[in-house]
Motif scaffolding. Structure first.
Motif, mmCIF file in Angstrom:
data_model
loop_
_atom_site.group_PDB
_atom_site.id
_atom_site.type_symbol
_atom_site.label_atom_id
_atom_site.label_comp_id
_atom_site.label_asym_id
_atom_site.label_seq_id
_atom_site.Cartn_x
_atom_site.Cartn_y
_atom_site.Cartn_z
ATOM 1 N N TYR A 162 0.833 -1.204 0.000
ATOM 2 C CA TYR A 162 0.000 0.000 0.000
ATOM 3 C C TYR A 162 0.872 1.260 0.000
ATOM 4 N N MET A 163 1.894 1.263 0.864
ATOM 5 C CA MET A 163 2.784 2.416 0.944
ATOM 6 C C MET A 163 3.488 2.664 -0.393
ATOM 7 N N TRP A 164 3.980 1.608 -0.989
ATOM 8 C CA TRP A 164 4.679 1.714 -2.269
ATOM 9 C C TRP A 164 3.759 2.293 -3.339
ATOM 10 N N LEU A 165 2.575 1.745 -3.439
ATOM 11 C CA LEU A 165 1.627 2.183 -4.457
ATOM 12 C C LEU A 165 1.185 3.622 -4.224
ATOM 13 N N VAL A 168 4.613 6.414 -3.873
ATOM 14 C CA VAL A 168 5.479 6.561 -5.034
ATOM 15 C C VAL A 168 4.690 6.843 -6.309
ATOM 16 N N ILE A 169 3.472 6.315 -6.415
ATOM 17 C CA ILE A 169 2.757 6.417 -7.690
ATOM 18 C C ILE A 169 1.460 7.220 -7.551
ATOM 19 N N ARG A 170 0.508 6.681 -6.786
ATOM 20 C CA ARG A 170 -0.843 7.229 -6.849
ATOM 21 C C ARG A 170 -0.948 8.660 -6.328
ATOM 22 N N ASN A 171 -0.509 8.912 -5.104
ATOM 23 C CA ASN A 171 -0.699 10.243 -4.531
ATOM 24 C C ASN A 171 0.199 11.289 -5.177
ATOM 25 N N ASN A 426 -4.483 7.620 -15.369
ATOM 26 C CA ASN A 426 -5.069 6.453 -16.029
ATOM 27 C C ASN A 426 -5.194 5.256 -15.083
ATOM 28 N N TYR A 427 -4.176 5.034 -14.264
ATOM 29 C CA TYR A 427 -4.133 3.814 -13.468
ATOM 30 C C TYR A 427 -4.475 4.030 -11.990
ATOM 31 N N SER A 428 -4.921 5.228 -11.635
ATOM 32 C CA SER A 428 -5.089 5.528 -10.214
ATOM 33 C C SER A 428 -6.416 5.053 -9.638
ATOM 34 N N THR A 429 -7.484 5.051 -10.433
ATOM 35 C CA THR A 429 -8.807 4.781 -9.873
ATOM 36 C C THR A 429 -8.941 3.352 -9.379
ATOM 37 N N PHE A 430 -8.443 2.391 -10.140
ATOM 38 C CA PHE A 430 -8.502 1.007 -9.683
ATOM 39 C C PHE A 430 -7.705 0.846 -8.388
ATOM 40 N N CYS A 431 -6.543 1.480 -8.312
ATOM 41 C CA CYS A 431 -5.716 1.401 -7.099
ATOM 42 C C CYS A 431 -6.440 2.016 -5.906
ATOM 43 N N TYR A 432 -7.150 3.116 -6.143
ATOM 44 C CA TYR A 432 -7.923 3.766 -5.084
ATOM 45 C C TYR A 432 -8.970 2.812 -4.522
ATOM 46 N N THR A 433 -9.710 2.162 -5.411
ATOM 47 C CA THR A 433 -10.743 1.225 -4.977
ATOM 48 C C THR A 433 -10.134 0.025 -4.257
ATOM 49 N N ILE A 490 -2.204 -3.599 -11.502
ATOM 50 C CA ILE A 490 -1.761 -4.749 -10.708
ATOM 51 C C ILE A 490 -0.258 -4.967 -10.882
ATOM 52 N N GLY A 491 0.238 -4.757 -12.109
ATOM 53 C CA GLY A 491 1.669 -4.893 -12.345
ATOM 54 C C GLY A 491 2.479 -3.890 -11.556
ATOM 55 N N ILE A 492 1.983 -2.656 -11.466
ATOM 56 C CA ILE A 492 2.677 -1.624 -10.685
ATOM 57 C C ILE A 492 2.741 -2.025 -9.216
ATOM 58 N N ILE A 493 1.635 -2.566 -8.699
ATOM 59 C CA ILE A 493 1.614 -3.009 -7.304
ATOM 60 C C ILE A 493 2.635 -4.127 -7.092
ATOM 61 N N ALA A 494 2.696 -5.079 -8.054
ATOM 62 C CA ALA A 494 3.577 -6.241 -7.909
ATOM 63 C C ALA A 494 5.049 -5.867 -7.891
ATOM 64 N N THR A 495 5.407 -4.719 -8.482
ATOM 65 C CA THR A 495 6.813 -4.315 -8.461
ATOM 66 C C THR A 495 7.319 -4.036 -7.055
ATOM 67 N N GLY A 496 6.392 -3.822 -6.117
ATOM 68 C CA GLY A 496 6.812 -3.591 -4.739
ATOM 69 C C GLY A 496 7.276 -4.844 -4.024
ATOM 70 N N LEU A 497 6.897 -6.028 -4.517
ATOM 71 C CA LEU A 497 7.272 -7.272 -3.831
ATOM 72 C C LEU A 497 8.779 -7.514 -3.815
ATOM 73 N N PRO A 498 9.485 -7.443 -4.952
ATOM 74 C CA PRO A 498 10.933 -7.636 -4.875
ATOM 75 C C PRO A 498 11.628 -6.559 -4.046
ATOM 76 N N LEU A 499 11.091 -5.345 -4.071
ATOM 77 C CA LEU A 499 11.678 -4.279 -3.262
ATOM 78 C C LEU A 499 11.542 -4.593 -1.774
#
Length: 537
Positions: A162-165, A168-171, A426-433, A490-499
């Motif tokens: 959640y913090m990563w998404l 770094v990206i959404r907000n 473009n990709y923020s609304t799904f992440c918000y929900t 979903i791909g953007i969220i998944a990039t946080g796992l290796p980090l």
């Protein structure tokens, strides 16, 4: 803390008492007088050449190194009351969305009646969601909002994602959108007859980010006062639209309301997309939970602020759209790039120039609220070990999280590499929900796992269940309608796992970074007069 960091111990020692320099033994001395506490940290006036400096009880010797004298607890201060909580929510929610989103809502809903139903339903949904968050906020009274709730319920991996998404990206992207909108409308008000190049827009947006970053670094009350003033301004702008619309209706212009449901699109995917467009305008109410540690009597004021603010925004938004439809037909709204400007041109005549000014004030207040709350999220993430320790420092006398505020400002500036608003959102609304779905799931899980836990504010169980179902609906149908955009999110969220695995889970790898991170902490302590949040004994 790293060995090169400023010593907490030395600061604590300096903050208590200053022991006078020892004097030669005296015959039969009287009872010793204890040293007085230090009152300030200013160095003494330099002595003349050849003069021997003296040290008296309660004063510093001239050749001592000046240090900060701390007489208060180093922590976030409770300086926000109920009114500040309301204005923070209203000011953050009412940004640029209500001036542009009505176009998307009517486009996907298909009719005036369904459009108004969507706006009212989204407002009620936001109020229900906000009440659920109020329960979480009073049960887990820690600044950081959704990060803290996900950490408590589902552990560090979910909280880190959640913090990563979000950070770094959404907000950061969302605040860049607001800053660019501010620049666009400001230029529209000043040089409406000319086409302005892209570079000045970015420079103005960067200037806004820099100025508000400075304000939020200097003083909590300054930021809160700015929010109060600009919240009132933007509400007055919407009240002006409502009054003009009602006046138009009273003059007999009822054409758009004679068959309000004509043309309604009943497809589930279209309705869910219309909800998405409206919810974008309602977004931001959850950020008040980032401020719980700075709110006076938060167990009372937070639920009240949320209920009053979301109800007020729902009424204002619904009546604003009633006013829009009183003046503009659905076809005119869909063809307009800025609905508020089209409305003003039709109703305000020579005063139409005031609308860009009002929108500028609206985006200014929304930007200030976003920076204020986002910095608290970064601060709490660092306090929990998900960001470098340097970002968890507070200014020693202003008690503001300056490193977190500055870091957030840098992220927003980086997002200005493009001024294409569509690319940024473009990709923020799904992440918000998705994040809201996760947090209401946390509420239900904690109700099940910890039924006896103290909850100063508790909502009726049916409300979080209904909210959970609506968020599920809003995730599933866009996945069917827009699989590419949702898949990218979903791909953007998944990039946080290796980090997370490399920087937090693998302690041996994290230990290798301790030396450079320790130097970063030391540098932030010097630059920002920063100290870790703790009570000085």
């Amino acid at each position: 803390m790293h060995k090169e960091s400023i010593s907490d111990h030395s600061l604590q020692k300096e903050a208590t008492t200053a022991t006078p320099a020892p004097s030669p033994p005296q015959p039969s001395p009287p009872a010793a007088t204890p040293a007085k506490p230090l009152k300030d940290a200013s160095p003494e006036t330099p002595t003349k050449a050849g003069q021997t400096p003296t040290t008296e009880p309660g004063h510093r010797a001239p050749n001592d190194t000046p240090k900060v004298i701390l007489e208060e607890t180093v922590c976030l201060k409770k300086e926000l009351g109920l009114f500040e909580g309301i204005t923070m929510i209203v000011g953050t929610v009412i940004g640029s969305g209500i001036f542009v989103s009505p176009k998307g809502v009517i486009e996907y809903s298909g009719s005036v009646g369904m459009s108004l139903i969507v706006w009212a339903a989204c407002g009620m949904m936001s109020t229900v969601g906000a009440l659920c968050f109020a329960e979480l906020g009073t049960m887990i009274p820690e600044s950081g909002g959704m990060f803290s709730y996900l950490m408590e319920a589902f552990g560090p991996v979910t909280a880190f994602l959640y913090m990563w998404l979000t950070v770094v990206i959404r907000n950061a992207a969302g605040m860049a959108v607001v800053a660019i909108t501010f620049a666009n409308y400001l230029l529209e008000a000043v040089v409406s007859e000319c086409e302005v190049p892209d570079v000045p827009r970015r420079l103005i947006a960067a200037g806004l980010i820099g100025f508000l970053t400075w304000v939020n670094s200097m003083n909590v009350k300054w930021a809160a006062n700015i929010q109060n003033v600009f919240t009132v301004t933007k509400v007055l702008a919407l009240v002006l639209i409502i009054v003009m619309g009602i006046n138009h209706l009273a003059s007999g212009h009822l054409d758009n309301y004679r068959d309000p449901m004509h043309g309604t699109s009943w497809a589930a995917t279209a309705i869910s997309t219309a909800f998405y467009q409206s919810l974008f305008s309602y977004g931001g109410w959850e950020k008040v939970t980032f401020l719980v540690e700075e709110m006076k009597n938060s167990s009372r004021n937070m639920p009240l602020a949320i209920l009053i603010a979301t109800s007020l925004v729902t009424i204002i938004y619904t009546l604003t759209n009633v006013a829009y439809f009183a003046v503009l037909s659905p076809a005119e709204m869909i063809s307009s790039s800025a609905v508020a400007m089209s409305f003003a041109a039709r109703t305000l005549g020579v005063l139409a120039w005031t609308m860009p000014l009002f929108v500028t004030c609206s985006t200014f207040g929304g930007m200030n609220g976003g920076i204020f709350t986002q910095a608290r999220l970064i601060f709490v993430g660092a306090r929990r070990g998900h960001f470098p320790e340097a970002l968890s420092l507070l200014h020693a006398t202003r008690f503001t999280p300056i490193p977190a505020v500055v870091f957030n400002g840098i992220l927003c500036l980086l997002m200005l590499v493009t001024s294409d608003v569509v690319v940024l959102i473009n990709y923020s609304t799904f992440c918000y929900t998705l994040t809201h779905f996760g947090c209401v799931s946390a509420l239900l899980w904690l109700r099940y796992k910890q039924p006896e836990r103290s909850r100063p504010f508790k909502v009726w169980l049916l409300l979080p269940i209904l909210y959970w179902l609506t968020q599920l609906f809003l995730m599933v149908f866009p996945l069917i309608a827009n699989p590419v955009e949702v898949g990218a999110s979903i791909g953007i969220i998944a990039t946080g796992l290796p980090l997370y695995y490399l920087a937090i889970y693998r302690k041996d790898i994290a230990d290798r970074l301790s030396k450079p991170l320790g130097k970063l902490t030391y540098l932030c302590q010097l630059l920002f007069l920063g100290l870790p949040e703790k009570k000085m004994d």
